[in-house]
Write a protein that holds these residues in place. Structure first.
Motif, PDB file in Angstrom:
ATOM      1  N   THR A  85     -37.436  22.424  37.168  1.00  0.00           N
ATOM      2  CA  THR A  85     -38.997  22.032  37.833  1.00  0.00           C
ATOM      3  C   THR A  85     -39.436  22.935  37.212  1.00  0.00           C
ATOM      4  O   THR A  85     -40.763  22.148  37.587  1.00  0.00           O
ATOM      5  CB  THR A  85     -38.573  22.261  39.501  1.00  0.00           C
ATOM      6  N   LYS A  86     -39.779  24.163  36.355  1.00  0.00           N
ATOM      7  CA  LYS A  86     -41.161  24.685  36.111  1.00  0.00           C
ATOM      8  C   LYS A  86     -40.950  23.904  35.039  1.00  0.00           C
ATOM      9  O   LYS A  86     -42.315  23.888  34.496  1.00  0.00           O
ATOM     10  CB  LYS A  86     -40.646  25.490  35.521  1.00  0.00           C
ATOM     11  N   LYS A  87     -41.121  22.817  34.323  1.00  0.00           N
ATOM     12  CA  LYS A  87     -40.721  21.921  33.046  1.00  0.00           C
ATOM     13  C   LYS A  87     -41.583  20.553  33.618  1.00  0.00           C
ATOM     14  O   LYS A  87     -41.848  20.312  32.709  1.00  0.00           O
ATOM     15  CB  LYS A  87     -39.842  21.400  31.951  1.00  0.00           C
ATOM     16  N   VAL A  88     -41.556  20.570  34.738  1.00  0.00           N
ATOM     17  CA  VAL A  88     -42.472  19.267  35.487  1.00  0.00           C
ATOM     18  C   VAL A  88     -43.893  19.311  35.476  1.00  0.00           C
ATOM     19  O   VAL A  88     -44.442  20.043  35.775  1.00  0.00           O
ATOM     20  CB  VAL A  88     -41.566  18.918  36.626  1.00  0.00           C
ATOM     21  N   VAL A  89     -44.294  18.736  35.194  1.00  0.00           N
ATOM     22  CA  VAL A  89     -46.007  18.591  34.875  1.00  0.00           C
ATOM     23  C   VAL A  89     -46.540  18.013  36.237  1.00  0.00           C
ATOM     24  O   VAL A  89     -45.883  17.162  36.873  1.00  0.00           O
ATOM     25  CB  VAL A  89     -46.400  17.282  33.828  1.00  0.00           C
ATOM     26  N   GLY A  90     -46.880  19.018  36.697  1.00  0.00           N
ATOM     27  CA  GLY A  90     -48.119  18.633  38.626  1.00  0.00           C
ATOM     28  C   GLY A  90     -46.963  18.680  39.082  1.00  0.00           C
ATOM     29  O   GLY A  90     -47.625  18.555  40.515  1.00  0.00           O
ATOM     30  N   GLY A  91     -45.885  19.679  39.463  1.00  0.00           N
ATOM     31  CA  GLY A  91     -44.782  20.197  40.180  1.00  0.00           C
ATOM     32  C   GLY A  91     -44.442  21.038  40.925  1.00  0.00           C
ATOM     33  O   GLY A  91     -43.782  21.199  41.028  1.00  0.00           O
ATOM     34  N   GLN A  92     -45.911  21.270  41.392  1.00  0.00           N
ATOM     35  CA  GLN A  92     -46.295  22.505  41.782  1.00  0.00           C
ATOM     36  C   GLN A  92     -45.048  22.977  43.327  1.00  0.00           C
ATOM     37  O   GLN A  92     -44.706  23.853  43.641  1.00  0.00           O
ATOM     38  CB  GLN A  92     -47.842  23.551  42.885  1.00  0.00           C
ATOM     39  N   GLU A  93     -45.144  21.670  43.970  1.00  0.00           N
ATOM     40  CA  GLU A  93     -44.627  21.658  45.463  1.00  0.00           C
ATOM     41  C   GLU A  93     -42.960  21.848  44.905  1.00  0.00           C
ATOM     42  O   GLU A  93     -42.655  22.534  45.327  1.00  0.00           O
ATOM     43  CB  GLU A  93     -44.937  20.761  46.225  1.00  0.00           C
ATOM     44  N   LEU A  94     -42.926  21.429  44.048  1.00  0.00           N
ATOM     45  CA  LEU A  94     -41.384  20.874  43.837  1.00  0.00           C
ATOM     46  C   LEU A  94     -41.054  23.049  43.127  1.00  0.00           C
ATOM     47  O   LEU A  94     -40.062  22.868  43.416  1.00  0.00           O
ATOM     48  CB  LEU A  94     -41.212  20.223  42.710  1.00  0.00           C
ATOM     49  N   LEU A  95     -42.089  23.377  42.033  1.00  0.00           N
ATOM     50  CA  LEU A  95     -41.647  24.522  41.945  1.00  0.00           C
ATOM     51  C   LEU A  95     -41.409  25.585  42.969  1.00  0.00           C
ATOM     52  O   LEU A  95     -40.375  26.106  43.108  1.00  0.00           O
ATOM     53  CB  LEU A  95     -43.039  25.051  41.039  1.00  0.00           C
ATOM     54  N   LYS A  96     -42.009  25.308  44.040  1.00  0.00           N
ATOM     55  CA  LYS A  96     -41.812  26.039  45.054  1.00  0.00           C
ATOM     56  C   LYS A  96     -40.751  26.351  46.103  1.00  0.00           C
ATOM     57  O   LYS A  96     -40.722  26.951  46.307  1.00  0.00           O
ATOM     58  CB  LYS A  96     -43.682  25.570  46.100  1.00  0.00           C
TER      59      LYS A  96
END
Length: 395
Positions: A85-96
């Motif tokens: 998930t850290k590598k996903v662009v614009g994925g702040q909610e996913l990262l959280k």
């Protein structure tokens, strides 16, 4: 796999092995979208599996090899979820969301190793959780939960200054968060753990304050019959007995809290005090017990606590006012609340003669009958160190 559907344990383990074999050796992709066929569906499936495996371990109370097996698998899946998930662009909610599950797993692994008395391993997992929470913008409750667990481990390792700092940090975070979203269980636990560390550091007056805050908050939010409330009460009574020779009068919060916290909190003089009617000793089977008789006017009853000398558990019962004179066979005690201090002491002394420990319960034995109190007797363990490591709840 449909993450929203209930799966059998066999299916859960099958999907877990599938994702571990597929992604675990390859955790550092170069692409910036969902890499190596890691899709949004994979993300949701992994979230479901990590939650489920943690809950399965929690159901076993982190007490056996099976629960550790669940946690090991959850750990690998949470690493995959976090790294991908850290590598996903614009994925702040996913990262959280990924960070939350990673922290959950690390805290629960710490719970497991704490139970195995492998404290350094538990500490290592908690320190990893702190780093994940910093990177993943964790919520206050998650940060405070990790701090509570760190308090327990550092205390058990004998680092009471560090444990004190962690417990104080947890108190501050939870008091601030509680103003917006009530978290009484975690806040009461933080008060209790902070009190334990203050007691270790011989800051007795402040320790008493926080033991009282833990008890009063738990009683107010969950009721007096709640198990945690009972544990806090017993510890407070035990604390008062142990430090009876100390000056325990406190009229304000300690200087460790900032001014804004002071102004928003009640002083101890505003809190309800324990009304101890009588303290006395009695021995059973060679074991000496310390008895406390507490007045509970809101329940028209007295509460009796029996502490074995240097042993556990603690025994307790509730006894209604209108039963006291029947047990003691003394009509003078019929209007219990009208008794003066000397009469109350004599009444408690007589009542003590009818109290016995039998088959793991505190019971009343009179000349004519043998009966348990109307509210069932039960026993609980009170540990000086604390109520126990505070596991992350089910998500």
């Amino acid at each position: 796999m449909k993450a929203s559907h209930e799966l059998t344990l066999q299916n859960i383990e099958s999907y877990t092995e599938h994702y571990i074999e597929k992604f675990f050796p390859k955790l550092y992709p170069k692409s910036t979208s969902f890499p190596e066929d890691f899709s949004l569906e994979d993300h949701e499936n992994l979230k479901y599996l990590v939650k489920t495996l943690n809950n399965l371990a929690l159901q076993s109370h982190f007490s056996n090899k099976k629960s550790y097996s669940f946690l090991r698998k959850a750990n690998k899946l949470s690493i995959i979820l976090w790294k991908k998930t850290k590598k996903v662009v614009g994925g702040q909610e996913l990262l959280k969301a990924s960070a939350k599950l990673r922290s959950l797993t690390l805290n629960n692994l710490a719970c497991y190793f704490k139970g195995c008395d492998k404290l350094l391993a538990a500490l290592e997992y908690l320190e990893k959780a702190v780093k994940i929470e910093e990177k993943g913008s964790a919520e206050d409750y998650e940060i405070a939960t990790t701090l509570l667990n760190l308090t327990v481990i550092k205390s058990k390792l004998g680092n009471h200054e560090e444990a004190f700092n962690k417990s104080l940090e947890a108190v501050r975070i939870l008091e601030k968060a509680d103003e917006e979203k009530e978290m009484p269980e975690a806040l009461a636990t933080s008060y209790y753990n902070h009190a334990v560390e203050l007691e270790y550091l011989q800051r007795i007056n402040e320790a008493k304050l926080f033991y009282e805050k833990a008890y009063n908050l738990s009683k107010r939010k969950f009721g007096e019959s709640n198990e945690s409330t009972q544990n806090f009460l017993e510890k407070l009574v035990q604390f008062n007995f142990t430090h009876a020779s100390c000056d325990l009068s406190i009229t304000s919060l300690p200087s460790t809290l900032n001014k804004s916290q002071k102004s928003s909190k009640k002083s101890v003089t505003e809190e309800k005090k324990l009304d101890i009617l009588y303290q006395g000793y009695k021995s059973f089977s060679g074991i000496r017990f310390k008895f406390f008789f507490l007045d509970k006017p809101s329940k028209s009853a007295i509460k009796i606590l029996a502490f074995p000398e240097n042993k556990y558990p603690v025994y307790r019962m509730m006894l209604e006012y209108n039963r006291i004179y029947l047990i003691c066979k003394n009509k003078d005690y019929k209007e219990f609340k009208t008794l003066d201090k000397n009469q109350t002491t004599n009444c408690m002394l007589e009542l003590l003669n009818y109290l016995f420990i039998e088959k793991g319960s505190l019971i009343i034995v009179s000349d004519e009958s043998r009966a348990r109190p109307t509210s069932a007797s039960y026993q609980t363990e009170v540990n000086k160190s604390r109520t126990g490591i505070y596991p992350k709840p089910k998500q």
